[in-house]
Design a protein around this motif. Structure first.
Motif, PDB file in Angstrom:
ATOM      1  N   MET A  70       0.848  -1.201   0.000  1.00 27.16           N
ATOM      2  CA  MET A  70       0.000   0.000   0.000  1.00 27.16           C
ATOM      3  C   MET A  70       0.874   1.238   0.000  1.00 27.16           C
ATOM      4  SD  MET A  70      -3.297   1.016   0.604  1.00 27.16           S
ATOM      5  CE  MET A  70      -3.685   2.747   0.419  1.00 27.16           C
ATOM      6  N   PRO A  71       0.914   1.933  -1.080  1.00 23.46           N
ATOM      7  CA  PRO A  71       1.760   3.134  -1.129  1.00 23.46           C
ATOM      8  C   PRO A  71       1.178   4.243  -0.272  1.00 23.46           C
ATOM      9  CG  PRO A  71       0.448   2.950  -3.117  1.00 23.46           C
ATOM     10  CD  PRO A  71       0.154   1.734  -2.303  1.00 23.46           C
ATOM     11  N   PHE A  72       2.045   5.090   0.232  1.00 23.17           N
ATOM     12  CA  PHE A  72       1.553   6.214   1.024  1.00 23.17           C
ATOM     13  C   PHE A  72       1.151   7.371   0.121  1.00 23.17           C
ATOM     14  CE2 PHE A  72       4.436   4.074   4.033  1.00 23.17           C
ATOM     15  CZ  PHE A  72       3.458   3.674   4.908  1.00 23.17           C
ATOM     16  N   ARG A  73       0.287   8.172   0.639  1.00 27.14           N
ATOM     17  CA  ARG A  73      -0.251   9.246  -0.199  1.00 27.14           C
ATOM     18  C   ARG A  73       0.633  10.486  -0.178  1.00 27.14           C
ATOM     19  NH1 ARG A  73      -4.651   6.675   2.151  1.00 27.14           N
ATOM     20  NH2 ARG A  73      -6.423   6.252   0.789  1.00 27.14           N
TER      21      ARG A  73
ATOM     22  N   THR B 161      -8.753  12.301  -5.835  1.00 30.71           N
ATOM     23  CA  THR B 161      -9.562  11.093  -5.689  1.00 30.71           C
ATOM     24  C   THR B 161     -10.996  11.464  -5.362  1.00 30.71           C
ATOM     25  OG1 THR B 161      -8.977  10.986  -3.367  1.00 30.71           O
ATOM     26  CG2 THR B 161      -7.694   9.634  -4.868  1.00 30.71           C
ATOM     27  N   ARG B 162     -11.829  10.438  -5.361  1.00 30.84           N
ATOM     28  CA  ARG B 162     -13.233  10.615  -5.090  1.00 30.84           C
ATOM     29  C   ARG B 162     -13.440  10.882  -3.604  1.00 30.84           C
ATOM     30  NH1 ARG B 162     -17.284   6.425  -5.853  1.00 30.84           N
ATOM     31  NH2 ARG B 162     -15.598   4.919  -5.759  1.00 30.84           N
ATOM     32  N   LEU B 163     -14.407  11.707  -3.291  1.00 32.53           N
ATOM     33  CA  LEU B 163     -14.782  11.915  -1.898  1.00 32.53           C
ATOM     34  C   LEU B 163     -16.138  11.270  -1.680  1.00 32.53           C
ATOM     35  CD1 LEU B 163     -14.272  13.554   0.835  1.00 32.53           C
ATOM     36  CD2 LEU B 163     -15.860  15.184  -0.123  1.00 32.53           C
ATOM     37  N   ILE B 164     -16.191  10.320  -0.768  1.00 33.52           N
ATOM     38  CA  ILE B 164     -17.465   9.698  -0.436  1.00 33.52           C
ATOM     39  C   ILE B 164     -17.918  10.274   0.885  1.00 33.52           C
ATOM     40  CG2 ILE B 164     -18.622   7.550   0.128  1.00 33.52           C
ATOM     41  CD1 ILE B 164     -16.724   6.172  -1.767  1.00 33.52           C
ATOM     42  N   ARG B 165     -19.144  10.768   0.908  1.00 33.51           N
ATOM     43  CA  ARG B 165     -19.552  11.512   2.089  1.00 33.51           C
ATOM     44  C   ARG B 165     -20.765  10.849   2.737  1.00 33.51           C
ATOM     45  NH1 ARG B 165     -20.421  17.978   2.340  1.00 33.51           N
ATOM     46  NH2 ARG B 165     -21.508  18.067   4.315  1.00 33.51           N
ATOM     47  N   LEU B 166     -20.682  10.683   4.015  1.00 36.96           N
ATOM     48  CA  LEU B 166     -21.824  10.184   4.783  1.00 36.96           C
ATOM     49  C   LEU B 166     -22.244  11.293   5.734  1.00 36.96           C
ATOM     50  CD1 LEU B 166     -23.713   7.893   5.775  1.00 36.96           C
ATOM     51  CD2 LEU B 166     -21.942   7.297   7.401  1.00 36.96           C
TER      52      LEU B 166
ATOM     53  N   ALA C 221     -14.474   0.341  -2.935  1.00 37.44           N
ATOM     54  CA  ALA C 221     -13.979   1.053  -4.108  1.00 37.44           C
ATOM     55  C   ALA C 221     -12.586   0.546  -4.467  1.00 37.44           C
ATOM     56  CB  ALA C 221     -13.935   2.546  -3.824  1.00 37.44           C
ATOM     57  N   PRO C 222     -12.338   0.372  -5.749  1.00 38.06           N
ATOM     58  CA  PRO C 222     -11.024  -0.141  -6.154  1.00 38.06           C
ATOM     59  C   PRO C 222      -9.929   0.915  -6.040  1.00 38.06           C
ATOM     60  CG  PRO C 222     -12.425   0.237  -8.074  1.00 38.06           C
ATOM     61  CD  PRO C 222     -13.267   0.508  -6.883  1.00 38.06           C
ATOM     62  N   ASP C 223     -10.328   2.185  -6.193  1.00 40.09           N
ATOM     63  CA  ASP C 223      -9.336   3.253  -6.126  1.00 40.09           C
ATOM     64  C   ASP C 223      -9.284   3.830  -4.713  1.00 40.09           C
ATOM     65  OD1 ASP C 223     -11.972   3.838  -6.681  1.00 40.09           O
ATOM     66  OD2 ASP C 223     -11.525   5.918  -7.197  1.00 40.09           O
ATOM     67  N   PRO C 224      -8.155   4.406  -4.322  1.00 38.23           N
ATOM     68  CA  PRO C 224      -8.054   4.951  -2.966  1.00 38.23           C
ATOM     69  C   PRO C 224      -8.934   6.193  -2.830  1.00 38.23           C
ATOM     70  CG  PRO C 224      -6.082   5.461  -4.203  1.00 38.23           C
ATOM     71  CD  PRO C 224      -6.913   4.590  -5.083  1.00 38.23           C
TER      72      PRO C 224
ATOM     73  N   ILE D 289     -16.604  -8.399   4.119  1.00 42.75           N
ATOM     74  CA  ILE D 289     -16.034  -7.734   2.954  1.00 42.75           C
ATOM     75  C   ILE D 289     -14.866  -6.901   3.435  1.00 42.75           C
ATOM     76  CG2 ILE D 289     -16.425  -6.033   1.153  1.00 42.75           C
ATOM     77  CD1 ILE D 289     -19.251  -6.916   1.002  1.00 42.75           C
ATOM     78  N   GLU D 290     -13.703  -7.209   2.929  1.00 44.58           N
ATOM     79  CA  GLU D 290     -12.525  -6.467   3.371  1.00 44.58           C
ATOM     80  C   GLU D 290     -12.193  -5.377   2.381  1.00 44.58           C
ATOM     81  OE1 GLU D 290      -9.115  -8.755   4.554  1.00 44.58           O
ATOM     82  OE2 GLU D 290     -10.436 -10.147   5.605  1.00 44.58           O
ATOM     83  N   ALA D 291     -11.514  -4.368   2.885  1.00 47.39           N
ATOM     84  CA  ALA D 291     -11.208  -3.223   2.030  1.00 47.39           C
ATOM     85  C   ALA D 291     -10.214  -3.610   0.958  1.00 47.39           C
ATOM     86  CB  ALA D 291     -10.657  -2.086   2.880  1.00 47.39           C
ATOM     87  N   LYS D 292     -10.468  -3.102  -0.233  1.00 48.27           N
ATOM     88  CA  LYS D 292      -9.506  -3.329  -1.315  1.00 48.27           C
ATOM     89  C   LYS D 292      -8.345  -2.351  -1.165  1.00 48.27           C
ATOM     90  CE  LYS D 292     -12.745  -5.257  -4.608  1.00 48.27           C
ATOM     91  NZ  LYS D 292     -14.077  -4.907  -4.028  1.00 48.27           N
TER      92      LYS D 292
END
Lengths: 293, 499
Positions: A1-4, A63-68, A126-129, A165-168
Motif C-alpha cells: 500500500m503506497p503512502f499518499r 480522488t473521489r470523496l465519499i460523504r456520509l 472502491a477499487p481506487d483509494p 467484505i474487506e477493504a480493497k
C-alpha cells in the motif's frame, strides 16, 4: 500500500494550491493519518473548515470523496448496506415457472448483485483509494456509533448473509464533530484527534486574501484584526471563518478601502447572527480602552 | 499534486520507520505517558502504542511535529490540551534544536551566570557588549521587540529578563509562579503597553477609537506571547535544576472538569463558565432526542387500517401516533449564601445557560428568605449584569442573612408551591447547612409528590454531608436523587443521568 503523502510540508503546499490554508498541526495530523492508516476525528467550533479539510484533501489527491452525512436516526440500511428486496422479489418471481429448489434461490438472491452499497461499504469496496468523510458524527445516537467501529479499526464490513467484505484499499477517513455530545471512548480510541480552532491573525488574513478576489492586503489585514478583537468579546456565537470571508466580500462590494467605525457597525450583522451580540460587539469596538470581559 | 507515487510493492516496513526509537527516548516517552495518566488524562494502551508508532514517522528533531504527533494520538479531548502541553513542555523543553542546550550553550549559560554573580558583587554592571545589557538597554530591547513583534528578539528578552530578575537559585523550594511574578514586576509591562500605544499614535497620527482598540489588542497579544516565552524560560531552568519528574509533579493541575467549584481560581472560573454553555446545549439536545424517540404514542387506528389494505386487510403493520412531546418545566432553587458563594455564582451562570435552552425555566434564590429571579435573566445580554442584579436586588434576607433552609422552603411552598405541576422538575442547589434551624423537610416531600422529579445538588464532598449543621440527608430522603456536584465532571454525570 503506497503512502499518499511524502511529508507534512508537501501536503501543506498541496493544500495551499487548492486554496486551503492549513497550519502545521492540521497538515501534520493528516500526514500521520495516512502513515498510520487511521481515521482522523476533527473537532472544533462551527465554520472553521472541518468539512472543507476533507474535501480539499481529496482534491489534492485527485480522488473521489465519499460523504456520509450523519443525522439522528441514521441506521445500518443508510450507512452501510441494504438488500435490494424489490429486485430479490423479482428474481424469485421470475423463477417460479422453473423447477428451482429453494436453496438455490436463497443462495442466489443473497449475493452481491442484490446488495445496495451505502457510503461506508462503498468507500471500502472502491477499487481506487478514496477519501471518506463522515460528517457531524456527533449527531447519531451512541448506539449507532457502534456501526462505525468495525469499519474504522479493521476497514471491513461483516454482512451476515455474505461474510466479511474487506477493504480493497485503505481509505483516508475524516470524521467531523461539532461536539454537541461526547463521543464514545471506543470511537475516539480508534482515531487520531485534531482540533481545528479559529486561525491566528496571519492565517486568517491569508485566507481572506485567497478567498476574496480583489481585496487589498491592507483591508484583509484590518478585517482579520477586527475579527480577532470581536472573538475576544464574550459572545453567544463568535464569528466563524466563513463569516469573516462573507464580511470581507461585502466590504469589497461596498468599495470600502479602510474600515471606519461607521462601516464596521453597519455591516456587523454579516459577521454576527444574534442581535445581542451585534450590539455588544459594536459597543466594545468603539471603546478604545475596552478591557475585554 | 503532492501525493507521491511510490512504486507498487514497496513494502510498508521498508518505506516507513525512517528511524527506530532509541532506548533513551523510549524511556522518556514512557515517563511522559505515565505523567499524563497521573495528570488525569485517560491514555489507553492502544493510544500509547499509536503514539510510539506515530513518532517514528516524524522527522527527528522537529519539535513541533513531535508535539502534534503525540497530541493527536494521546489527547482526545480539547480541554485536555493545556494539561498535555504543560507536561510536554516539561518533558521535552530541553530538547528542541532552537532551544539549543547542547554542550556549549550550557557552558555559555553558566558563564553568564557567573558574570551576573560577579556583577552583583561589585554592584556596578560592566555594561557593554553582547548579552550584558544595562537595565535601560534591556527595557529598550523589550520595547523594540514588542513594537516589531519579533519573536526571536522576544525570546532573547525573555531569557535575559528571567536571568536577571527572577533571582533563581538552585534547590530553592519555591514554585514557578514566584519567579514569574518577580520577573514581570521588574518588566512593568503595563507601562510598556502605554508607551507602545503612545508611539503608535505618534507615528500614525489621529486615530479613531476603533483603531486604538485594535492596536491595544495587537500589543496585548504580543505581550501575551512574551509572557509565554518567560514562562517557558522559567520552566526550562527549573527542569534543569530539579529534574523532570519533580517538576511535572509540581505543575500538575486538576483538569478543567475536575476543578472544584468552591475553590476555583478566577481564571478557572472563567473557563468553567465557558464550559457551561456547551453543557446545557448537550442537555437540551439529549432531552429533545429522548422526547422524540423515547416511546411511541397510542395506536393510530386510521393509519393502521390504511396500511392493512396492502396485506389484504390483515393489520400486520400497526401504526402509532407520535408521542405527545412533553415539555419539561424546570424550577431551580439555589442557595446563594456566603458558605457556597463560589458555587452560587457558578449556579447562577448555569441557571442563565439553562434558561436559554428550555422554554420554561423559573429560578429562585434564597438565603433565609426566598425570591424569584426569573425576570432578571430574561432578555439580558450580559450575564454578569444579571448576576449583579440578583445579588443586589433579590429579596433573600429575612432575619440575619444566614442560611435558613426551613424558612426559605416555607416561603417557596407558600408562594410558588401551587405552580408545581406533574411536569415540573425541581432542582435544589445548596449545601443544606442550616445553622441548626428547623428543617421543614416535609415541604420537600410534598414537592416530590406533586412534581415529576426533585433533585438535590450539593457542592460539598459526600464525606462532609450530615456533619455539623448539614442536614442534607434529611432532605435527600424525599428527593428522587441527591448528587455531589463539585466539578464539571460530576455535573456532566448528573446531566447524563437526568435524561
Amino acid at each position: 500500500m503506497p503512502f499518499r503523502f511524502e511529508d507534512a510540508a508537501s501536503l501543506r503546499d498541496g493544500l495551499r494550491r487548492v486554496d486551503y490554508l492549513s497550519d502545521e498541526g492540521i497538515a501534520g495530523v493528516v500526514y500521520l493519518a495516512d502513515r498510520l492508516q487511521k481515521p482522523v476525528l476533527v473537532e472544533g467550533p462551527a465554520g472553521t473548515g472541518k468539512t472543507q479539510l476533507a474535501k480539499s484533501v481529496s482534491e489534492v489527491l485527485g480522488t473521489r470523496l465519499i460523504r456520509l452525512q450523519c443525522y439522528e436516526g441514521l441506521d445500518e440500511a443508510k450507512a452501510l448496506y441494504e438488500w435490494n428486496y424489490k429486485k430479490q422479489l423479482l428474481r424469485i418471481q421470475s423463477d417460479r415457472s422453473d423447477e428451482h429448489d429453494w436453496a438455490g434461490v436463497s443462495e442466489d438472491i443473497f449475493s452481491e448483485e442484490f446488495l445496495l452499497t451505502r457510503p461506508l461499504l462503498e468507500a471500502i469496496s472502491a477499487p481506487d483509494p478514496v477519501v471518506l468523510l463522515i460528517d457531524e458524527v456527533d449527531r447519531v445516537e451512541v448506539e449507532t456509533e457502534a456501526l462505525l467501529l468495525e469499519i474504522l479499526s479493521d476497514y471491513q464490513v461483516s454482512i451476515p448473509e455474505l461474510g466479511t467484505i474487506e477493504a480493497k484499499q485503505i481509505p483516508l477517513v475524516f470524521l467531523t464533530s461539532n461536539n454537541t455530545r461526547e463521543l464514545s471512548e471506543a470511537l475516539k480510541r480508534r482515531c487520531l484527534y485534531l482540533h481545528v480552532d479559529y486561525p491566528d491573525l496571519e492565517r486568517e488574513k491569508e485566507i481572506v486574501l485567497t478567498k476574496v478576489p480583489g481585496i487589498t492586503e491592507n483591508l484583509a489585514d484590518q478585517v482579520a484584526r477586527v475579527v480577532r478583537s470581536i472573538r475576544q468579546v464574550e459572545l453567544k456565537k463568535a464569528p466563524s471563518v466563513s463569516e469573516t470571508i462573507d464580511w470581507a466580500k461585502t466590504l469589497v462590494l461596498l468599495g470600502v478601502e479602510k474600515i471606519e467605525e461607521q462601516t464596521a457597525s453597519d455591516t456587523l450583522n454579516i459577521l454576527l447572527k444574534y442581535q445581542s451580540d451585534i450590539r455588544k460587539a459594536a459597543k466594545e469596538l468603539v471603546t478604545a480602552d475596552g478591557v475585554s470581559v | 499534486m503532492t501525493a507521491t507515487s511510490i512504486p507498487e510493492g514497496s513494502g510498508r516496513s521498508a518505506e516507513a520507520a525512517p528511524w527506530e526509537l532509541g532506548d533513551a527516548l523510549l524511556e522518556l516517552l514512557n515517563g511522559f505517558i505515565i505523567e499524563l495518566r497521573a495528570a488525569g488524562l485517560p491514555v489507553s494502551l492502544t493510544e500509547n502504542l499509536d503514539a510510539l508508532e506515530a513518532v517514528k514517522h516524524i522527522p527527528i528533531g522537529d519539535r513541533e511535529s513531535f508535539k502534534y504527533a503525540l497530541g493527536a494520538t494521546l489527547v482526545k479531548r480539547h480541554n485536555h490540551w493545556k494539561a498535555f502541553e504543560t507536561v510536554f513542555e516539561v518533558y521535552f523543553s530541553l530538547r528542541g534544536r532552537e532551544y539549543a542546550i547542547g554542550e556549549d550553550s550550557e557552558r555559555l549559560d553558566l558563564e553568564d551566570g557567573e558574570l551576573d554573580d560577579a556583577r552583583a558583587g561589585d554592584q556596578q554592571g560592566a555594561g557593554g557588549a553582547g548579552e550584558n545589557l544595562s537595565p535601560e538597554e534591556l527595557a529598550e530591547m523589550l520595547f523594540q521587540s514588542l513594537m516589531r513583534g519579533d519573536s526571536q528578539m522576544m525570546k532573547g528578552v525573555a531569557r535575559q529578563a528571567v536571568r536577571r530578575f527572577a533571582g533563581m537559585e538552585p534547590g530553592r523550594p519555591v514554585g514557578g509562579t514566584y519567579y514569574l511574578y518577580r520577573t514581570l514586576r521588574n518588566l512593568d509591562l503595563d507601562g510598556v503597553l502605554e508607551r507602545l500605544l503612545q508611539q503608535a499614535q505618534d507615528t500614525q497620527g489621529e486615530a479613531s477609537e476603533m483603531d486604538q482598540r485594535l492596536w491595544r489588542d495587537e500589543y496585548q497579544h504580543r505581550i501575551g506571547r512574551l509572557h509565554k516565552e518567560i514562562e517557558a524560560e522559567i520552566r526550562r531552568r527549573l527542569v534543569a535544576d530539579r529534574g523532570i519528574e519533580a517538576m511535572a509533579k509540581t505543575l500538575r493541575r486538576p483538569l478543567p472538569e475536575d476543578v472544584d467549584f468552591m475553590h476555583a481560581s478566577r481564571e478557572e472560573m472563567v473557563n468553567l463558565r465557558k464550559a457551561i454553555y456547551p453543557l446545557t446545549r448537550k442537555l437540551a439536545a439529549r432531552l429533545q432526542r429522548k422526547r422524540r424517540h423515547g416511546r411511541r404514542g397510542p395506536l393510530d387506528f386510521r393509519r393502521t387500517v390504511r396500511a392493512s389494505l396492502s396485506y389484504g386487510g390483515v393489520p400486520v403493520e400497526p401504526k402509532f401516533r407520535n408521542p405527545n412531546p412533553h415539555k419539561p418545566e424546570i424550577f431551580v432553587i439555589a442557595d446563594i449564601s456566603g458558605s457556597v458563594a463560589a458555587f452560587a455564582r457558578f449556579t447562577l451562570h448555569l441557571v442563565y445557560a439553562i434558561s436559554g435552552q428550555f422554554s420554561r425555566v423559573r429560578s429562585f434564590v434564597f438565603i433565609d428568605g426566598l425570591d424569584e429571579v426569573t425576570p432578571y435573566f430574561e432578555g439580558v445580554e450580559d450575564i454578569n449584569e444579571a448576576v449583579h442584579r440578583v445579588n443586589t436586588e433579590a429579596d433573600v434576607v429575612w432575619v440575619d442573612g444566614h442560611s435558613d433552609y426551613g424558612h426559605a422552603l416555607g416561603v417557596f411552598w407558600q408562594k410558588y408551591g401551587p405552580d408545581i405541576g406533574p411536569r415540573t422538575s425541581v432542582m435544589i442547589l445548596g449545601d443544606a447547612r442550616n445553622n441548626y434551624h428547623a428543617a421543614e423537610s416535609w415541604i420537600v416531600k410534598e414537592m416530590q409528590d406533586k412534581a415529576r422529579h426533585v433533585y438535590w445538588l450539593n457542592p460539598e464532598p459526600r464525606s462532609y454531608w450530615d456533619t455539623g449543621d448539614s442536614i442534607v440527608g434529611e432532605y435527600a430522603r424525599h428527593c428522587d436523587g441527591s448528587f455531589e456536584v463539585r466539578n464539571l465532571r460530576q455535573l456532566e454525570a448528573f446531566v447524563e443521568n437526568l435524561v
